[in-house]
Every structure is written in C-alpha cells, then in structure tokens.
Design an enzyme around this catalytic site. Sequence first.
Site, mmCIF file in Angstrom:
data_model
loop_
_atom_site.group_PDB
_atom_site.id
_atom_site.type_symbol
_atom_site.label_atom_id
_atom_site.label_comp_id
_atom_site.label_asym_id
_atom_site.label_seq_id
_atom_site.Cartn_x
_atom_site.Cartn_y
_atom_site.Cartn_z
ATOM 1 N N PHE A 1 -12.549 -5.428 2.395
ATOM 2 C CA PHE A 1 -11.672 -5.401 1.225
ATOM 3 C C PHE A 1 -11.983 -4.157 0.400
ATOM 4 O O PHE A 1 -13.098 -3.629 0.463
ATOM 5 C CB PHE A 1 -11.868 -6.668 0.377
ATOM 6 C CG PHE A 1 -10.651 -7.542 0.327
ATOM 7 C CD1 PHE A 1 -10.325 -8.348 1.402
ATOM 8 C CD2 PHE A 1 -9.816 -7.544 -0.790
ATOM 9 C CE1 PHE A 1 -9.194 -9.149 1.366
ATOM 10 C CE2 PHE A 1 -8.684 -8.343 -0.837
ATOM 11 C CZ PHE A 1 -8.365 -9.150 0.237
ATOM 12 N N GLN B 1 -4.769 -4.923 -14.319
ATOM 13 C CA GLN B 1 -4.822 -4.368 -12.969
ATOM 14 C C GLN B 1 -3.461 -4.381 -12.268
ATOM 15 O O GLN B 1 -2.772 -5.402 -12.264
ATOM 16 C CB GLN B 1 -5.794 -5.190 -12.116
ATOM 17 C CG GLN B 1 -5.805 -4.763 -10.653
ATOM 18 C CD GLN B 1 -6.966 -5.369 -9.885
ATOM 19 O OE1 GLN B 1 -6.882 -6.527 -9.479
ATOM 20 N NE2 GLN B 1 -8.037 -4.637 -9.735
ATOM 21 N N HIS C 1 -1.887 -4.146 -8.586
ATOM 22 C CA HIS C 1 -2.243 -4.268 -7.171
ATOM 23 C C HIS C 1 -1.348 -3.304 -6.400
ATOM 24 O O HIS C 1 -0.149 -3.232 -6.675
ATOM 25 C CB HIS C 1 -2.010 -5.713 -6.732
ATOM 26 C CG HIS C 1 -2.538 -6.046 -5.381
ATOM 27 N ND1 HIS C 1 -2.031 -5.490 -4.233
ATOM 28 C CD2 HIS C 1 -3.531 -6.880 -4.989
ATOM 29 C CE1 HIS C 1 -2.694 -5.975 -3.190
ATOM 30 N NE2 HIS C 1 -3.609 -6.819 -3.629
ATOM 31 N N LEU D 1 3.204 -10.548 -3.937
ATOM 32 C CA LEU D 1 2.030 -9.885 -3.372
ATOM 33 C C LEU D 1 2.006 -9.857 -1.850
ATOM 34 O O LEU D 1 2.277 -10.861 -1.196
ATOM 35 C CB LEU D 1 0.771 -10.610 -3.853
ATOM 36 C CG LEU D 1 -0.508 -9.828 -3.573
ATOM 37 C CD1 LEU D 1 -0.643 -8.672 -4.540
ATOM 38 C CD2 LEU D 1 -1.720 -10.710 -3.646
ATOM 39 N N GLU E 1 -4.221 -7.660 -0.022
ATOM 40 C CA GLU E 1 -5.051 -6.530 0.389
ATOM 41 C C GLU E 1 -5.640 -6.776 1.782
ATOM 42 O O GLU E 1 -6.067 -5.844 2.468
ATOM 43 C CB GLU E 1 -6.179 -6.384 -0.643
ATOM 44 C CG GLU E 1 -6.942 -5.100 -0.532
ATOM 45 C CD GLU E 1 -7.818 -4.872 -1.767
ATOM 46 O OE1 GLU E 1 -7.325 -5.062 -2.895
ATOM 47 O OE2 GLU E 1 -8.985 -4.518 -1.587
ATOM 48 N N ARG F 1 -8.488 -0.886 -6.155
ATOM 49 C CA ARG F 1 -7.059 -1.025 -6.469
ATOM 50 C C ARG F 1 -6.549 -0.013 -7.485
ATOM 51 O O ARG F 1 -5.425 0.465 -7.366
ATOM 52 C CB ARG F 1 -6.807 -2.430 -7.016
ATOM 53 C CG ARG F 1 -6.980 -3.432 -5.933
ATOM 54 C CD ARG F 1 -6.786 -4.819 -6.425
ATOM 55 N NE ARG F 1 -6.921 -5.693 -5.265
ATOM 56 C CZ ARG F 1 -7.005 -7.001 -5.343
ATOM 57 N NH1 ARG F 1 -6.976 -7.599 -6.506
ATOM 58 N NH2 ARG F 1 -7.097 -7.720 -4.247
ATOM 59 N N HIS G 1 -1.023 -7.458 -11.679
ATOM 60 C CA HIS G 1 -1.657 -8.488 -10.859
ATOM 61 C C HIS G 1 -2.750 -9.275 -11.566
ATOM 62 O O HIS G 1 -2.839 -10.491 -11.426
ATOM 63 C CB HIS G 1 -2.241 -7.789 -9.633
ATOM 64 C CG HIS G 1 -2.898 -8.699 -8.651
ATOM 65 N ND1 HIS G 1 -2.220 -9.724 -8.029
ATOM 66 C CD2 HIS G 1 -4.164 -8.745 -8.160
ATOM 67 C CE1 HIS G 1 -3.042 -10.351 -7.204
ATOM 68 N NE2 HIS G 1 -4.223 -9.799 -7.273
ATOM 69 N N ARG H 1 -11.156 -4.828 -11.400
ATOM 70 C CA ARG H 1 -11.751 -5.864 -10.559
ATOM 71 C C ARG H 1 -11.635 -5.489 -9.085
ATOM 72 O O ARG H 1 -10.599 -4.984 -8.658
ATOM 73 C CB ARG H 1 -11.026 -7.185 -10.801
ATOM 74 C CG ARG H 1 -11.348 -8.242 -9.778
ATOM 75 C CD ARG H 1 -10.705 -9.557 -10.104
ATOM 76 N NE ARG H 1 -9.296 -9.636 -9.764
ATOM 77 C CZ ARG H 1 -8.833 -9.914 -8.549
ATOM 78 N NH1 ARG H 1 -9.638 -10.064 -7.533
ATOM 79 N NH2 ARG H 1 -7.523 -10.010 -8.358
#
Length: 569
Positions: free
Chosen positions: A114, A229, A231, A241, A244, A275, A341, A383
């Site tokens: 990730f 954030q 994404h 979404l 990821e 991100r 996100h 994050r």
Amino acid sequence: MLQHDVVIVGSGLAGMSAALEICGQLDVAIISKVYPTRSHSGAAQGGIAASLGNSEPDSQEEHMYDTVKGSDFLGDQDAIEMFTRDAPEIIYQLEHMGCVFSRTGEGKIAQRAFGGHSHPRACYAADRTGHAILHVLYEQVMKQGKRISIYPEWYLMSLIIRDNVCRGIVIYDIRSGNFEVIRAKGVIFATGGYGRAYRITSNAFANTGDGIIAAFNAGVPLEDMEFVQFHPTGLFGQGILVSEAARGEGGYLINGKGERFMEKYAPAKMELAPRDIVSRSEQREIDEGRGIDGKDYIYLDLRHLGKEKIMERLPQVRQLGIDFIGMDCITDPLPIQPTAHYSMGGIPTDKDGHVIIDDKGTQLTGFFAAGECACVSVHGANRLGTNSLLDAVVFGKRTGIAALKFAKGPRLSDMKEDEVLAPVKERISAVFSSPGTESINDIRDELKENMMSNCGVFREKEGLNKGLEKVKELRERYKNGKITDKSKLFNNELIEVLELGHMLEFSEIIFKGAIAREESRGAHSRTDFPKRDDRNWLKHTLAYLTEDGIELKYKPVTITKYQPEERKY
Ligand SMILES: Cc1cc2nc3c(=O)[nH]c(=O)nc-3n(C[C@H](O)[C@H](O)[C@H](O)COP(=O)(O)OP(=O)(O)OC[C@H]3O[C@@H](n4cnc5c(N)ncnc54)[C@H](O)[C@@H]3O)c2cc1C
C-alpha cells in the site's frame, strides 16, 4: 429520561470496538443514525495495516517510521508508536472473532503493498475488508444480547456539557420524530468523517461531520481541520472509490500521452507513493493538459493484471466500474480523478480517547472520541492507506477501556430535561417555521462546488478567501432555507437540512485553518507557499468557537524518535 453508564454515538469500527470493552461490566448503548452495518466502515476496501511480516520481514519500528514520514511529521510520535505496537495483536483478535482475511499459500493472513508503506502490510479480505470487519464486530455485539442497547436510526442532536463535565446527549428518533435525553456518565463520539462537503467524494451520505459540530458547539475545539485527504483514484465524475489495493496489486496510472507519469514525481515508489503526492501529481497532469484527451481525468490501468488476479483480489473494484460507469477493468482502463476521502482533523484526544481541550492536555471530564471523528493525531497532515481501519479498532478499543474505567466512578448527574431539550426543539422549530425561499439543494450544491474549487488538492490565498466568503454567504442563505416536508415520521428532508448546517459550519473552520497555515504540508498544499515551514508551522491547529466567531490557537507536535526531515519517495 433515558440513562446508561456509557453512551456511544456511532456504530462503525470505532464505536462497536469501544462497546465490546464496556459491556458486561457497565450498561452501554450505541446510537447510530444509519442501521449499524451501514456505517461507512463497511465501505472500506483495501486493507488494515499491521507489521505481521507475513509476506516479507517487517517491524513495528518501520511501520512507525512510515507513518511519521507519511504524516509529513505532523503526527504525534508517542501516539504513533503505541498505535503501531498494538496493531498485530488487534489483527489476531479480529481473526479469532472470525474475520475472513485472505490467506497466503501456507494459510497465514495475506498482506499486500500500500502507498507509503515500506513493506506489504495491508491485511485484507479481497477488496471488502471493511465489510468483513464491520460484520464480525456486529456479530460480537449481537452476541452480547441486552448487554449492549442499540438505538438504530436515532440522530444525535446535541452534547450536554455543564460545568466542564459531559453529562449526556440529546437524540432524535428518525422513525417517530420524538426527542429523548440520555443521561450518561461517559459519552464516546465515534461519528466518522466529513467528506460529504465536497462534490467529488468517496464518502457515504452519512459522513457529514455531525459529531464534530455537536462537540464544537458545546465548547470543544477542533484540531487540524484544514487537512482533508484526497484519494487518487475516484471514478471520474462520481468520486466512488477504486481502492488503493488496485495499485497495491500492480495497477498503473497513465496520462493522455500514454505515460506512467508517476516516474516524474516519485521515481522510487511510483504509483505507491503516499496519497497526497499521487493526488497532486494527477491533478498537475490534468491541469497542464495531459489528462486523457485533454479532459479532467487520467487512467487507472489494471488490464495487465489479468482476469484471474482481478477476480480473486479486486472483485468489488471491477463491479463498481461496471455498475457506475459501465467499464470493465479486465478489458478497459478506468477513468479516474482525485476524490475527497478522509478527514485527518477532528476532536482532539489523547491516546486513550479522552477529549483534550487545550495545549496543556486538559481533559473534558466524561467525554471521549475515537475513529475518524477524532484527532489523536496519528495521521498528522496525511494518512497512509490502511492506517484508518487500524485507527478505528485500536483507538475504539482503548477508548472503550478508558471510558469503562472512568464510568465506574461518578454518579449520573441530575439535570432538567426541559432545559436541555429547549435549544434542540427551538432549532427544529426554526427550521420548520423558516419563511423559506432558498433551496436547500442549491445551497448544498454550491457548497460542494466551492470546496472543490477553492479548498481542494491545491489551495492559494485568493481562492481560499473567496471560498470563505462564499461559505459565509451560504450560511446566511441557509437561515432562509425552504423545507417542504413538515411531517414527523421519517422526515429525511429535515435530517438533510440539519446535516447541511453541519457541513457549512465545519467548512468555515477548514477555510480558516487553511488560510492561516501559510505552508505546504501533507494534504494541505498551498501553491503560494509551496514549501513546508517547520520553523513556523510544525504545530497543530486548534479552532475554538467564541462570541466573535472562530478563533485559532495552536499546540506543539510530540516528537520522540524522528526529527523532521525532507520527505522524499
Ligand atoms: C470508500 C472508502 C474506502 C475506505 N477504505 C479503507 C481501507 O481500505 N483501509 C482503511 O484503513 N481505511 C479505509 N477507509 C477509511 C475508513 O473506512 C474510515 O476512516 C473508518 O472506517 C471510520 O470508522 P469510524 O468507526 O470512525 O466511523 P464510521 O464507520 O464512518 O461510522 C460513523 C458512525 O457514526 C454514526 N453517526 C454519525 N453522525 C451521527 C448522528 N448525527 N447521529 C447518530 N449517529 C451518527 C453513523 O451512523 C455511523 O454509525 C475508507 C473509507 C472510504 C470512504
């Protein structure tokens, strides 16, 4: 008047994890405006982080460092250390409860790569990880029977704080239209994030920041609200979404010239940079005319992964593409754009979920928060993916333990029901009796567009000031909002009006914090101040509600092991 020892608002991963620590010893209740298993946690796709080292050697130390670096050094390192240390155990607890994690050939919990993590660390259940965990926790809650009372489809109206002590909440039964006061020794907010203020968002309809605004209006400051954030992979035009995990499994990002453009921006990590960096790179490609056919999107290309891998590891991602934009990622690249996100900011807490109201660590007695609505702060300015499901379960559990310990002490406070109900009833009757010439839908649409264009992936002074003025204008127009359904039963229009009010309030706080912060750090990227400025801005924002409006104060970041350094990938 209803009463419980501890009342929890929110039935996502954080709320249910907390309840499971309290039940059996004290009387605990969960309130949720949606049916519990519809909480947004259930939409989480890609995974939950822990340094199990099942794919390659890994350590808690490296998970901690990656998280600190990912946070652009704004995360509090004592909290991050504890958070990454608790992670492996919590994964095994979920496994023992029956969570169906995907497996390696030898039967261990499988882990995938990730963004921003230096090793494959995301434990996953195909691409439905949140669904798997939420349902396992709900089973555990059900198993407790009457030891946990659930109020499904009840709406939090206000938080009761008297003499600096939290004493309960006021709730509204969506089904009947009636109000109730719940007296409690301890109140935990686990009300989730606030991405719905943006036009393009991955967030569920319920993510409207109700909890944070109830806390704010009761005198609690909000921390780091300017850090929102984006994404990198939302389905174009929708924001829904695409996990990821799609890039973790090897997906490419391609611009209009057919290039894997991340080579220019993060040559070592490519598509698996954090991100904030990937979203900015995409937006730059789009802004400079290198979107697909010059349009506002780029491609996420998964075709080379092959049908078998896609069907095994990313079945939901494939289905979302088919259902929402009519494209099958086995045969077509998916058009995508950055999507709002995750809320790094929220209600300030310590490592055990106690709400902290100043820079000296003063606790607000009896009030706790956990999960996305809280700001511990383990995510700082940005994050890392898979760290927030972990945040919700780790801090949900720790907060449950702290609230249990606390609520064994004091007695329930006395209060006059009419007195606490009056302001809530007044608010509703103001909505119903508004002369009403302004369309609520128009105000909401204008707010969402304003947040996208003036407080999105990139920000600068002029746009931010314009955006703030627009929010103020919308708040004035909101007072004259039109409501057509004045009935009591299941009045969703009323709920939407209340939620819009919350979105307008926190949007103003986001703008205020973003205007003041003259630097670029993590998700807050100012084109007029492109550098991080540790000398002046290595600090958390605290926004307070005063008689003159919003006042900003600051508090230091806790730095233990890692001194801030340039963030390169
Ligand atoms: C599409 C998507 C995919 C994601 N994927 C991942 C991932 O793979 N890995 C990862 O780590 N993170 C992921 N995240 C982030 C993560 O899912 C969330 O941060 C986390 O689940 C939040 O959990 P929570 O318990 O704090 O809140 P939520 O699960 O959002 O629950 C909030 C609860 O509060 C209740 N509530 C709110 N307002 C009120 C009110 N006024 N009255 C009563 N109840 C109220 C709601 O009913 C709900 O029960 C994803 C997020 C999204 C949107």
